[in-house]
Design an enzyme around this catalytic site. Sequence first.
Site, PDB file in Angstrom:
ATOM      1  N   LYS A 145       0.565   5.536   8.245  1.00 19.69           N
ATOM      2  CA  LYS A 145       1.195   5.766   6.939  1.00 19.69           C
ATOM      3  C   LYS A 145       0.141   5.867   5.843  1.00 19.69           C
ATOM      4  O   LYS A 145       0.192   6.769   4.991  1.00 19.69           O
ATOM      5  CB  LYS A 145       2.182   4.629   6.652  1.00 19.69           C
ATOM      6  CG  LYS A 145       2.862   4.675   5.296  1.00 19.69           C
ATOM      7  CD  LYS A 145       2.172   3.804   4.251  1.00 19.69           C
ATOM      8  CE  LYS A 145       2.220   2.336   4.606  1.00 19.69           C
ATOM      9  NZ  LYS A 145       1.588   1.493   3.542  1.00 19.69           N
TER      10      LYS A 145
ATOM     11  N   LYS B 244      -7.307   1.749  -2.783  1.00 20.77           N
ATOM     12  CA  LYS B 244      -6.856   1.291  -1.463  1.00 20.77           C
ATOM     13  C   LYS B 244      -6.842   2.443  -0.458  1.00 20.77           C
ATOM     14  O   LYS B 244      -7.197   2.266   0.718  1.00 20.77           O
ATOM     15  CB  LYS B 244      -5.464   0.661  -1.561  1.00 20.77           C
ATOM     16  CG  LYS B 244      -4.887   0.208  -0.213  1.00 20.77           C
ATOM     17  CD  LYS B 244      -5.759  -0.850   0.469  1.00 20.77           C
ATOM     18  CE  LYS B 244      -5.273  -1.175   1.874  1.00 20.77           C
ATOM     19  NZ  LYS B 244      -4.033  -1.953   1.891  1.00 20.77           N
TER      20      LYS B 244
ATOM     21  N   SER C 283       0.868  -1.186   0.000  1.00 25.21           N
ATOM     22  CA  SER C 283       0.000   0.000   0.000  1.00 25.21           C
ATOM     23  C   SER C 283       0.896   1.224   0.000  1.00 25.21           C
ATOM     24  O   SER C 283       1.525   1.548   1.014  1.00 25.21           O
ATOM     25  CB  SER C 283      -0.906  -0.002   1.236  1.00 25.21           C
ATOM     26  OG  SER C 283      -1.811  -1.076   1.180  1.00 25.21           O
TER      27      SER C 283
END
Length: 291
Positions: A239, A171, A96
Amino acid sequence: MTTIGFIGLGIMGGPMAANLVKAGYDVVGCNLTQPPVERLVAAGGRAASGIAEATRDADIVITMVPDSPDVEDAVLGDDGVLANAKPGLLLIDCSSIRPATSRAVAEAAVAQGVRVLDAPVSGGEQGAIDASLSIMVGGEAADFETAKPVLDAVGKTVVHVGPHGAGQTVKAANQLIVAGTIELVAEAIVFLEAHGVDMDAAIKVLAGGLAGNAILDRKAANMLKRDFTPGFRLSLHHKDLGIVQAAARDAGVAIPLGAVVSQLVASMVARGDGSLDHSGLLKLVQELSGR
């Protein structure tokens, strides 16, 4: 037999690689630490000393590493995937990362004759173990069709969502929804407990109505027990929320609730709780409530 080089055998990558072995693929894996490689070998895979060895004879390489710089190092580094790829290699990045990074990696790879897909996954550790991940894939449609049998071996919902970088964009939206939902479930649990409600009954009826969601189904039981053993760490969700905020700014989109949840996650990471599961947001809600 198709040979798959698998780079990154952590909480998600390890079970995914093992499921590819079960599906009949020749899987050669590498990791920064040795125990995950040993687990892959025990599952029937093969060990590689590093990225070069994992890539050299592979038909397909899958990367599953923590962040954008890790993908850049693994793929674009002096002894990375592109430096060791055979002609026609298909690179599937399941990490990701920033959509812009995915597009830049794809551009560099295509210039060298390597096909690329960004294919981030959702479903957490249990989804990886059960081969029931949701996988959102960006890249060329023809490359997606080539990769589909491989992705079907690790995921239940595998969808081509657009060109390079589109998988990472979807995502990011996924992580926005998950973070917001965890926060609301955490608030609901603390609220209900404060009123002395039968928690098992409450969760059951909430999960069966319009408030039902995957967080209630998969996370609520451990949240009630205050078991925050990581399936997906708060530090990684921190993150990902940074990626969401940057992408939202680039598009001129307001994400007010997402911004608040991002701050809450950031505060937990800053105080040392980044290794907890992201459902650990409950801990902060409980403290803010003085309970």
